[in-house]
Design an enzyme around this catalytic site. Structure first.
Site, PDB file in Angstrom:
ATOM      1  CE  LYS A 125      -2.086  -1.138   3.838  1.00 57.66           C
ATOM      2  NZ  LYS A 125      -1.738  -2.561   4.017  1.00 57.66           N
ATOM      3  CB  THR A 126       3.578   2.428   2.248  1.00 58.62           C
ATOM      4  OG1 THR A 126       2.828   2.230   3.456  1.00 58.62           O
ATOM      5  CG2 THR A 126       4.440   3.666   2.383  1.00 58.62           C
ATOM      6  CD  GLU A 169      -0.224   3.193   3.492  1.00 56.52           C
ATOM      7  OE1 GLU A 169      -0.006   2.166   4.148  1.00 56.52           O
ATOM      8  OE2 GLU A 169       0.633   4.094   3.314  1.00 56.52           O
TER       9      GLU A 169
END
Length: 467
Positions: A125-126, A169
């Site tokens: 995700k990041t 995010e």
């Protein structure tokens, strides 16, 4: 008296907003965006940090330590998941009937008047959020963004942009990402994690189903068509209004990467879409997993009708985020890398990239398991994943907010590994000493985990220099 639970940006601008736990990666990003918009922000955190110094410089009134007087004249309180009900500031806010909102709800308010993209998935995700932000910036969109880590090129984890796009995010760990209701979303993969919150894989699928249902009418979903979890999730989706775009290596995907080349310090692939050669995806970060993350970002940006050549240029300029295969330094030919990986799947990806970087030399790992519940649930998978390293030092479990579970420790992981390739050593000082004595020129040392193991990079480099 009922407390207000929803705010427009114009309403937020009139309030005194207080953050309890303002120094955290998610909380600080929201505070940073609010400060950029001219909002009145105060906050407190348990420990001082560079993040607090940065927020003070931007105009926030920040205190170290939690005490009632920090609340001041707050009209709205934002709390992180780490704050419990016994916190003196939160207790006073409850007593005074001041509205209290979770971090995710505050971010949802900031996103509400933008074309919003929420980046979700068990892993990646990041990096994917950061890649999308950098790609859109290069394409001239100047998006707002909130990322769970600091983007190397930007030097920040959040930005209030002048454009109409907001990228966030979306962390599934406690289900709070259901608050975002984005215009579009990315799902990188779906797998069981956060076993402190999810009882089993079915619970994970259910929350991701709800997440997809929360996407706005006629929105879009970008998802990895190669991922087994995503494939299963998509069979459960009944919405007909979503535009679904799949990415990956398989022929079933709308966007594909082919002719993959993984070099020690870079990655390369050809991108095609429905038989059309789109261009070359050239990255300054390593690993096939990052090529897939970049393809996810490219696919989402394409859904926003951004210029393909500028997107490729932006992705090529991306140099990573802090704590994601981050090179801390090199001494005497020994590279020291810090990585956030704390799930077996993430560890396998990280060690695969590390072996490619080390070539014929060794990969030496210091791993700090994160949470007792995760260690208990995945101990055998951790053992298998870490067996890809040439040697592993195991620190004791980083508890985070959990209480110890009887019988659960890093020894559970060590017992299932080749005993000549692993050592349980709870002392950080001893680990630094032992791994630097062991390291030879060409070796790669990795500090691995989501806890305070990230503090070991500098001592290791210093110890290497002192040999």
């Amino acid at each position: 008296m009922s407390l207000k639970t929803d705010y427009s940006l114009s309403e937020l601008a009139k309030l005194n907003i207080h953050f309890i736990g303002i120094g955290g990666s998610g909380m600080s990003g929201i505070a940073r965006i609010m400060l950029a918009k001219g909002f009145t922000v105060s906050g407190s955190d348990k420990n001082d940090s560079a993040m607090l110094t940065s927020l003070k410089a931007l105009g926030a009134k920040v205190e170290v330590g939690h005490k009632q007087e920090n609340l001041g004249a707050a009209d709205l309180v934002i709390i992180s998941a780490a704050i419990d009900e016994n916190n003196p500031e939160l207790a006073l806010a409850r007593k005074k009937m001041i509205p209290v909102a979770a971090r995710a709800q505050a971010l949802a308010w900031l996103m509400s008047e933008s074309t919003s993209i929420a980046v979700a998935g068990t892993h990646g995700k990041t990096t994917t959020t950061a890649m999308l932000a950098v790609a859109l910036q290069t394409a001239g969109a100047d998006p707002s963004f909130a990322v769970g880590g600091t983007i190397n090129t930007a030097g920040t984890n959040a930005h209030s942009g002048s454009g109409s796009i907001f990228i966030a995010e979306a962390d599934e760990s406690d289900g709070s990402f259901l608050a975002y209701k984005p215009s579009g979303a990315i799902i990188t993969n779906v797998e069981l994690d956060h076993v402190d919150h999810f009882a089993d894989e079915e619970a994970v699928f259910k929350v991701f189903e709800q997440f997809i249902s929360s996407i706005q009418d006629n929105g879009f979903l970008v998802a990895c068509g190669d991922d087994a979890g995503v494939k299963q999730l998509l069979t459960r989706i009944t919405r007909k209004d979503l535009k679904i775009l799949l990415y990956g290596q398989g022929e079933n995907n709308d966007f594909q990467i082919q002719r993959i080349q993984l070099d020690p310090l870079s990655s390369l692939a050809t991108v095609s879409s429905t038989g059309r050669r789109v261009g070359e995806l050239s990255l300054s970060v390593v690993g096939k997993h990052n090529l897939l993350n970049a393809l996810a970002a490219f696919t989402a940006a394409s859904a926003l009708n951004m210029a393909e050549d500028k997107l490729f240029a932006g992705l090529k300029s991306f140099t990573g985020t802090r704590r994601r295969f981050e090179l801390k330094g090199e001494v005497s030919g020994v590279k020291v890398i810090d990585d956030y990986g704390h799930h077996p799947t993430e560890i396998i990806a990280t060690l695969t990239a590390a072996k490619n970087l080390a070539q014929s030399a060794r990969v030496l790992v210091i791993f700090q398991p994160h949470r007792y519940s995760r260690t208990a649930a995945f101990s055998e998978q951790f053992s298998a994943a870490l067996s890809n390293a040439d040697f592993t030092f195991l620190l004791e479990v980083y508890a985070a907010s959990e209480k110890p579970i009887p019988g659960v420790s890093s020894l559970m992981i060590a017992r299932n590994m080749d005993q000549s390739k692993v050592k349980f050593e709870p002392s950080m000082l001893e680990v630094v000493s032992e791994i630097t004595k062991m390291a030879k020129s060409g070796d790669v040392i990795i500090t691995l985990g989501a806890g305070d193991i990230s503090s070991l990079g500098e001592p290791i480099l210093q110890s290497l220099a002192d040999r």
